[in-house]
Design an enzyme around this catalytic site. Structure first.
Site, PDB file in Angstrom:
ATOM      1  N   ASP A  93       0.878  -1.177   0.000  1.00  0.00           N
ATOM      2  CA  ASP A  93       0.000   0.000   0.000  1.00  0.00           C
ATOM      3  C   ASP A  93       0.910   1.221   0.000  1.00  0.00           C
ATOM      4  OD1 ASP A  93      -3.232   0.431   0.887  1.00  0.00           O
ATOM      5  OD2 ASP A  93      -1.912   2.169   1.042  1.00  0.00           O
TER       6      ASP A  93
ATOM      7  N   ASP B  18      -7.035  -2.873  -6.209  1.00  0.00           N
ATOM      8  CA  ASP B  18      -8.320  -2.527  -5.572  1.00  0.00           C
ATOM      9  C   ASP B  18      -8.213  -1.037  -5.230  1.00  0.00           C
ATOM     10  OD1 ASP B  18     -10.738  -2.627  -4.243  1.00  0.00           O
ATOM     11  OD2 ASP B  18      -9.891  -3.478  -2.403  1.00  0.00           O
TER      12      ASP B  18
ATOM     13  N   CYS C 123     -15.108  -0.219  -5.529  1.00  0.00           N
ATOM     14  CA  CYS C 123     -16.428  -0.378  -4.915  1.00  0.00           C
ATOM     15  C   CYS C 123     -17.291   0.802  -5.378  1.00  0.00           C
ATOM     16  CB  CYS C 123     -16.364  -0.506  -3.398  1.00  0.00           C
ATOM     17  SG  CYS C 123     -15.470   0.793  -2.577  1.00  0.00           S
TER      18      CYS C 123
END
Ligand SMILES: C[S@@+](CC[C@H](N)C(=O)[O-])C[C@H]1O[C@@H](n2cnc3c(N)ncnc32)[C@H](O)[C@@H]1O
Length: 382
Positions: free
Chosen positions: A245, A281, A334
């Site tokens: 990350d 993601d 999302c």
């Protein structure tokens, strides 16, 4: 606290949110300042605040204006209660209704920010009104069963022993919808022993669709709390999974979650070499999860969305070279918005002609749970 006192508390918190405070921070501040409030009070006030945010526009119309009071008056009316019975000014109850507050306006057609509506409609077509309606309601809670820690019947029995009732889902053996006892999950044995993890149905379906092979190197490039890496490790423990990350602090919970799940996930600062599967993601508007984080719906701006789209494109370009020849790139958001999903992939394919798209899937609350997008790409032309 009386029901009216809880409403007074929610009014104060909502006023802070309308002044720009993030929801979680305002709720925490209220909790710390309200030692008299028990856990039931905290949960009830939180529910009032989140219910109001999900339907901010319609409740403001029903309640006589966009303010904490307006939203709570609107919520009373929506639920068929007479707000004058609650807004009495007695004890800790909010002050009586003003003349303007006595007259509700007709509610708007949906609870979407006006600037976003054209994009929302273009992205969802015939489903746009139904999905907008569902986004104004509470979301169900889902668990993912981890077969590495115990069988499904064991997991279900352990959950039931702790007062948590789940229903299986025909689409995915690991997916369990919580139908009662959701607030007990984090303290339950099944959760603490890693037999279940919190994960919505839609990302579970996306992770189940990823191609893997024994021994494959997998990179979760935007790992955050590690939801996707953990889902893959639970499915295929023989994978060599690395988690990255840009902000390593975002992976702070991952070691504990991996220990609970008995998953091998290696955090990496600088991914190198090539991977059989790279998961991106990416940060997104979260428009598919606005039932859970309804204040994000009102905080999103056109400029913020454009910034996200630039970050998403930059991440795609960054990970492209980490994908092995014949390897796969899984792009996930999302979000329900075309601009962050298929349009982003179309532009990436224009820039990177050695990739081809194998699938593009958009889950919405109509067919799954949260809104979620997966594009699966392969490096190599055939
Ligand atoms: C949608 S969240 C990831 C959620 C996570 N995969 C999960 O399942 O819990 C996006 C993550 O991308 C990270 N991120 C943002 N920009 C990035 C970049 N340029 N490179 C890598 N990660 C980035 C953020 O710190 C954030 O943790």
């Amino acid at each position: 606290m009386t029901p009216a006192a809880r409403i007074s508390a929610a009014i104060g918190i909502l006023d802070q949110l309308l002044d720009g405070a993030p929801a979680e921070r305002a709720l925490l501040r209220w909790s710390r300042a309200s030692r008299f409030a028990g856990s039931g009070d905290r949960a009830a006030v939180r529910d009032l605040v989140f219910d109001a945010l999900r339907q901010r526009k319609s409740l403001a119309a029903l309640g006589g204006g966009l303010s904490g009071r307006g939203l709570m008056i609107g919520l009373c009316r929506r639920d068929g209660a007479d707000p004058a019975q609650v807004f009495t000014g007695e004890g800790y109850a909010p002050a009586p209704l003003t003349p303007e507050e006595r007259h509700p306006l007709p509610p708007p057609a949906d609870d979407l920010p006006d600037w976003l509506r054209p994009q929302w409609r273009a992205s969802l077509g015939a489903d746009s009104a139904a999905v907008a309606g569902m986004m104004a309601l509470r979301a169900p809670v889902w668990l993912r069963h981890n077969p590495q820690r115990g069988s499904l019947p064991e997991a279900v029995a352990m959950l039931e022993g702790d007062g948590i009732v789940v229903a299986r889902d025909g689409r995915l053996a690991t997916a369990l919808q919580v139908t009662a006892g959701e607030r007990k999950i984090s303290g339950s044995r099944a959760y603490q022993d890693g037999l279940v993890e919190l994960q919505d149905l839609s990302p579970q379906l996306a992770c189940a669709a990823l191609p893997t092979a024994a021994g494959m190197r997998v990179l979760d490039f935007c790992a955050g709390g590690g939801g996707k890496a953990l889902a893959l490790a639970a499915r295929s423990p023989e994978l060599r999974i690395e988690a990255h990350d840009v902000d390593p602090a975002r992976m702070g919970d991952l070691p504990a979650r991996a220990r609970r799940a008995r998953a091998q996930i290696e955090p990496v600062r600088r991914p190198s070499g090539r991977y059989g599967l790279v998961i991106a993601d990416v940060p997104c508007s979260g428009s598919g999860t606005w039932r859970r984080s309804p204040d994000a719906k009102w905080r999103l701006t056109p400029e913020g969305l454009e910034q996200l789209r630039m970050t998403q494109a930059a991440i795609l370009d960054q990970v492209a070279d980490l994908v092995a020849a014949d390897g796969h790139l899984a792009y996930m958001t999302c979000s329900l918005l075309e601009a962050e999903n298929q349009a982003q992939i179309a532009r990436f394919l224009g820039r990177n002609q050695d990739f081809q798209q194998l699938t593009g899937s958009l889950w919405t609350p109509i067919d799954a749970s949260d809104g979620f997008f997966l594009a699966l790409l392969r490096r190599g032309r055939q």
